[in-house]
Motif scaffolding. Sequence first.
Motif, PDB file in Angstrom:
ATOM      1  N   ARG A 273       0.862  -1.167   0.000  1.00  0.00           N
ATOM      2  CA  ARG A 273       0.000   0.000   0.000  1.00  0.00           C
ATOM      3  C   ARG A 273       0.906   1.227   0.000  1.00  0.00           C
ATOM      4  O   ARG A 273       2.093   1.133   0.355  1.00  0.00           O
ATOM      5  N   PRO A 274       0.401   2.411  -0.398  1.00  0.00           N
ATOM      6  CA  PRO A 274       1.242   3.602  -0.442  1.00  0.00           C
ATOM      7  C   PRO A 274       1.904   3.886   0.905  1.00  0.00           C
ATOM      8  O   PRO A 274       1.251   3.833   1.951  1.00  0.00           O
ATOM      9  N   ARG A 275       3.198   4.175   0.844  1.00  0.00           N
ATOM     10  CA  ARG A 275       3.910   4.504   2.072  1.00  0.00           C
ATOM     11  C   ARG A 275       5.247   5.173   1.723  1.00  0.00           C
ATOM     12  O   ARG A 275       5.711   5.106   0.590  1.00  0.00           O
ATOM     13  N   PHE A 276       5.841   5.782   2.734  1.00  0.00           N
ATOM     14  CA  PHE A 276       7.166   6.386   2.602  1.00  0.00           C
ATOM     15  C   PHE A 276       8.035   5.867   3.740  1.00  0.00           C
ATOM     16  O   PHE A 276       7.615   5.879   4.908  1.00  0.00           O
ATOM     17  N   ASP A 277       9.236   5.393   3.398  1.00  0.00           N
ATOM     18  CA  ASP A 277      10.183   4.919   4.405  1.00  0.00           C
ATOM     19  C   ASP A 277      11.539   5.559   4.144  1.00  0.00           C
ATOM     20  O   ASP A 277      12.063   5.494   3.019  1.00  0.00           O
ATOM     21  N   ARG A 278      12.093   6.161   5.180  1.00  0.00           N
ATOM     22  CA  ARG A 278      13.444   6.697   5.066  1.00  0.00           C
ATOM     23  C   ARG A 278      14.442   5.571   5.338  1.00  0.00           C
ATOM     24  O   ARG A 278      14.296   4.803   6.283  1.00  0.00           O
ATOM     25  N   ILE A 279      15.444   5.451   4.491  1.00  0.00           N
ATOM     26  CA  ILE A 279      16.478   4.443   4.660  1.00  0.00           C
ATOM     27  C   ILE A 279      17.840   5.125   4.608  1.00  0.00           C
ATOM     28  O   ILE A 279      17.935   6.323   4.307  1.00  0.00           O
ATOM     29  N   ASN A 280      18.873   4.357   4.914  1.00  0.00           N
ATOM     30  CA  ASN A 280      20.213   4.913   4.791  1.00  0.00           C
ATOM     31  C   ASN A 280      20.501   5.254   3.331  1.00  0.00           C
ATOM     32  O   ASN A 280      20.279   4.455   2.438  1.00  0.00           O
ATOM     33  N   ASP A 281      20.984   6.482   3.122  1.00  0.00           N
ATOM     34  CA  ASP A 281      21.365   6.947   1.775  1.00  0.00           C
ATOM     35  C   ASP A 281      20.170   7.082   0.839  1.00  0.00           C
ATOM     36  O   ASP A 281      20.327   6.991  -0.385  1.00  0.00           O
ATOM     37  N   GLY A 282      18.961   7.287   1.370  1.00  0.00           N
ATOM     38  CA  GLY A 282      17.841   7.475   0.455  1.00  0.00           C
ATOM     39  C   GLY A 282      16.491   7.219   1.098  1.00  0.00           C
ATOM     40  O   GLY A 282      16.331   7.285   2.315  1.00  0.00           O
ATOM     41  N   PHE A 283      15.524   6.902   0.256  1.00  0.00           N
ATOM     42  CA  PHE A 283      14.174   6.648   0.744  1.00  0.00           C
ATOM     43  C   PHE A 283      13.448   5.699  -0.205  1.00  0.00           C
ATOM     44  O   PHE A 283      13.839   5.512  -1.369  1.00  0.00           O
ATOM     45  N   LEU A 284      12.371   5.112   0.320  1.00  0.00           N
ATOM     46  CA  LEU A 284      11.493   4.249  -0.459  1.00  0.00           C
ATOM     47  C   LEU A 284      10.110   4.883  -0.471  1.00  0.00           C
ATOM     48  O   LEU A 284       9.552   5.196   0.578  1.00  0.00           O
TER      49      LEU A 284
ATOM     50  N   ILE B 169       6.267   4.291  -2.127  1.00  0.00           N
ATOM     51  CA  ILE B 169       5.357   3.404  -2.857  1.00  0.00           C
ATOM     52  C   ILE B 169       4.068   4.173  -3.137  1.00  0.00           C
ATOM     53  O   ILE B 169       3.425   4.685  -2.220  1.00  0.00           O
ATOM     54  N   LEU B 170       3.706   4.272  -4.418  1.00  0.00           N
ATOM     55  CA  LEU B 170       2.523   5.011  -4.850  1.00  0.00           C
ATOM     56  C   LEU B 170       1.568   4.082  -5.590  1.00  0.00           C
ATOM     57  O   LEU B 170       1.944   2.985  -6.010  1.00  0.00           O
ATOM     58  N   ARG B 171       0.343   4.556  -5.741  1.00  0.00           N
ATOM     59  CA  ARG B 171      -0.656   3.834  -6.523  1.00  0.00           C
ATOM     60  C   ARG B 171      -1.182   4.766  -7.613  1.00  0.00           C
ATOM     61  O   ARG B 171      -1.465   5.931  -7.370  1.00  0.00           O
ATOM     62  N   GLY B 172      -1.317   4.196  -8.837  1.00  0.00           N
ATOM     63  CA  GLY B 172      -1.809   4.966  -9.967  1.00  0.00           C
ATOM     64  C   GLY B 172      -3.038   4.323 -10.575  1.00  0.00           C
ATOM     65  O   GLY B 172      -3.331   3.145 -10.357  1.00  0.00           O
ATOM     66  N   VAL B 173      -3.765   5.102 -11.365  1.00  0.00           N
ATOM     67  CA  VAL B 173      -4.985   4.626 -12.018  1.00  0.00           C
ATOM     68  C   VAL B 173      -4.636   3.516 -13.004  1.00  0.00           C
ATOM     69  O   VAL B 173      -3.658   3.611 -13.756  1.00  0.00           O
ATOM     70  N   ASN B 174      -5.425   2.472 -12.986  1.00  0.00           N
ATOM     71  CA  ASN B 174      -5.224   1.328 -13.881  1.00  0.00           C
ATOM     72  C   ASN B 174      -5.959   1.595 -15.195  1.00  0.00           C
ATOM     73  O   ASN B 174      -7.192   1.577 -15.240  1.00  0.00           O
TER      74      ASN B 174
ATOM     75  N   ASP C 185      -9.028  -0.039  -9.615  1.00  0.00           N
ATOM     76  CA  ASP C 185      -8.130  -1.066  -9.086  1.00  0.00           C
ATOM     77  C   ASP C 185      -6.694  -0.585  -9.299  1.00  0.00           C
ATOM     78  O   ASP C 185      -6.008  -1.012 -10.233  1.00  0.00           O
ATOM     79  N   MET C 186      -6.263   0.312  -8.456  1.00  0.00           N
ATOM     80  CA  MET C 186      -5.035   1.060  -8.688  1.00  0.00           C
ATOM     81  C   MET C 186      -3.806   0.161  -8.638  1.00  0.00           C
ATOM     82  O   MET C 186      -3.729  -0.776  -7.844  1.00  0.00           O
ATOM     83  N   ILE C 187      -2.863   0.460  -9.525  1.00  0.00           N
ATOM     84  CA  ILE C 187      -1.661  -0.355  -9.658  1.00  0.00           C
ATOM     85  C   ILE C 187      -0.496   0.295  -8.922  1.00  0.00           C
ATOM     86  O   ILE C 187      -0.427   1.506  -8.769  1.00  0.00           O
ATOM     87  N   SER C 188       0.407  -0.551  -8.475  1.00  0.00           N
ATOM     88  CA  SER C 188       1.500  -0.107  -7.606  1.00  0.00           C
ATOM     89  C   SER C 188       2.733   0.288  -8.409  1.00  0.00           C
ATOM     90  O   SER C 188       3.094  -0.365  -9.391  1.00  0.00           O
ATOM     91  N   LEU C 189       3.363   1.371  -7.972  1.00  0.00           N
ATOM     92  CA  LEU C 189       4.664   1.787  -8.494  1.00  0.00           C
ATOM     93  C   LEU C 189       5.575   2.033  -7.298  1.00  0.00           C
ATOM     94  O   LEU C 189       5.285   2.860  -6.440  1.00  0.00           O
ATOM     95  N   ARG C 190       6.682   1.284  -7.245  1.00  0.00           N
ATOM     96  CA  ARG C 190       7.631   1.431  -6.136  1.00  0.00           C
ATOM     97  C   ARG C 190       8.809   2.281  -6.614  1.00  0.00           C
ATOM     98  O   ARG C 190       9.384   2.015  -7.668  1.00  0.00           O
ATOM     99  N   ILE C 191       9.175   3.291  -5.837  1.00  0.00           N
ATOM    100  CA  ILE C 191      10.243   4.226  -6.193  1.00  0.00           C
ATOM    101  C   ILE C 191      11.297   4.177  -5.097  1.00  0.00           C
ATOM    102  O   ILE C 191      11.002   4.431  -3.924  1.00  0.00           O
ATOM    103  N   LEU C 192      12.533   3.873  -5.493  1.00  0.00           N
ATOM    104  CA  LEU C 192      13.647   3.808  -4.555  1.00  0.00           C
ATOM    105  C   LEU C 192      14.696   4.837  -4.960  1.00  0.00           C
ATOM    106  O   LEU C 192      15.210   4.795  -6.085  1.00  0.00           O
ATOM    107  N   TYR C 193      14.974   5.772  -4.046  1.00  0.00           N
ATOM    108  CA  TYR C 193      16.065   6.722  -4.254  1.00  0.00           C
ATOM    109  C   TYR C 193      17.207   6.283  -3.345  1.00  0.00           C
ATOM    110  O   TYR C 193      17.093   6.303  -2.118  1.00  0.00           O
ATOM    111  N   PHE C 194      18.327   5.858  -3.975  1.00  0.00           N
ATOM    112  CA  PHE C 194      19.410   5.255  -3.204  1.00  0.00           C
ATOM    113  C   PHE C 194      20.756   5.693  -3.765  1.00  0.00           C
ATOM    114  O   PHE C 194      21.063   5.466  -4.940  1.00  0.00           O
TER     115      PHE C 194
END
Length: 321
Positions: free
Chosen positions: A70-81, A83-88, A97-106
């Motif tokens: 599900r959509p969320r934001f997590d701070r990690i070492n050297d970046g963040f994670l 997770i968003l949902r977009g229109v299908n 029925d929204m689809i998931s897109l995971r974004i990792l900045y590292f």
Amino acid sequence: MTDKQLARPEFMIDSWDFSSHPAEPIHDAFHTRQNSWFHFQRNIAGLSAWLEQSGIPDPVIDAVLEEDTRPRFDRINDGFLLILRGVNKADGDKPEDMISLRILYFKGNLYSFRRRPVTAVRLIQGLLETQQGPQSLPDFILQLVDEMTNNIELLQDNIEAEMERLEDDERGTTSDRQRALTNLHRRLLRLTRFVRPQLTALDKLAADGPKWFDAEWAQWLLNERDNTHRELENMEMLLEQVWMLREHLHQDLAEKMNRNTYWLSMVAGVFLPISFLTGLFGINIGGMPGVDDSNAFWIFSGALLIIAVIEFLLLRRLRFW
């Protein structure tokens, strides 16, 4: 290094180097790149091992490849994670029925992961190919969030138009309108299920964004967050409208049933004494008055009519309607 090691892996959909503007596509030496974007098909074998070679920790790899999120934001070492949902927008699927897109900045690179195509990502890919895309990775994130929010807004506009049509529909049957409202209610619930935590994720990203990007970027992201908040408020208002219209239809149906029952009771009340008299005079035994009188039928019918008129006037005077 062999040609096989230099070639783009099967699970890598796209890759761009944002070290200069316009961004340049990447065809080799993927693990040594900086300030680059990599887009992956997350359900193809080999991706986990490739991410390990890029130095990404195992818990982060598990998070971006997890099946149900599900959509969320997590701070990690050297970046963040993020997770968003977009229109299908896939043919045959339901847009809500929204689809998931995971974004990792590292460590200065941006990685995105999908299972099904995301319209906002494809739009940015097209802009990059025509050298009109975002100028940097922070700009890429902003444009991606903006496009995903715009698609949610378009879907909400369609639902709102359908809601207005149902409100103005005076010819449709109550059962048809109730079914349409139930469908709208279900669609809105599916949307709010993901948009609400998505708003929270954008809040956290805006708060932590200055750790990696400048203050101006954080302000632009707050604008996108406000747009998402507005869409959520509109969805909640539409949910209230659906509830109110359903209550109105229930009330209208109850009033019709009460009105019909009332008139049936009125008719039954008028004809009850008449039915009693006709039943009484219909018995075939000796001593019935008027048996030998040829005018007895008309006299009796006139008496019944007079009784009916008296009952009608009495009920009207007592304000039964």
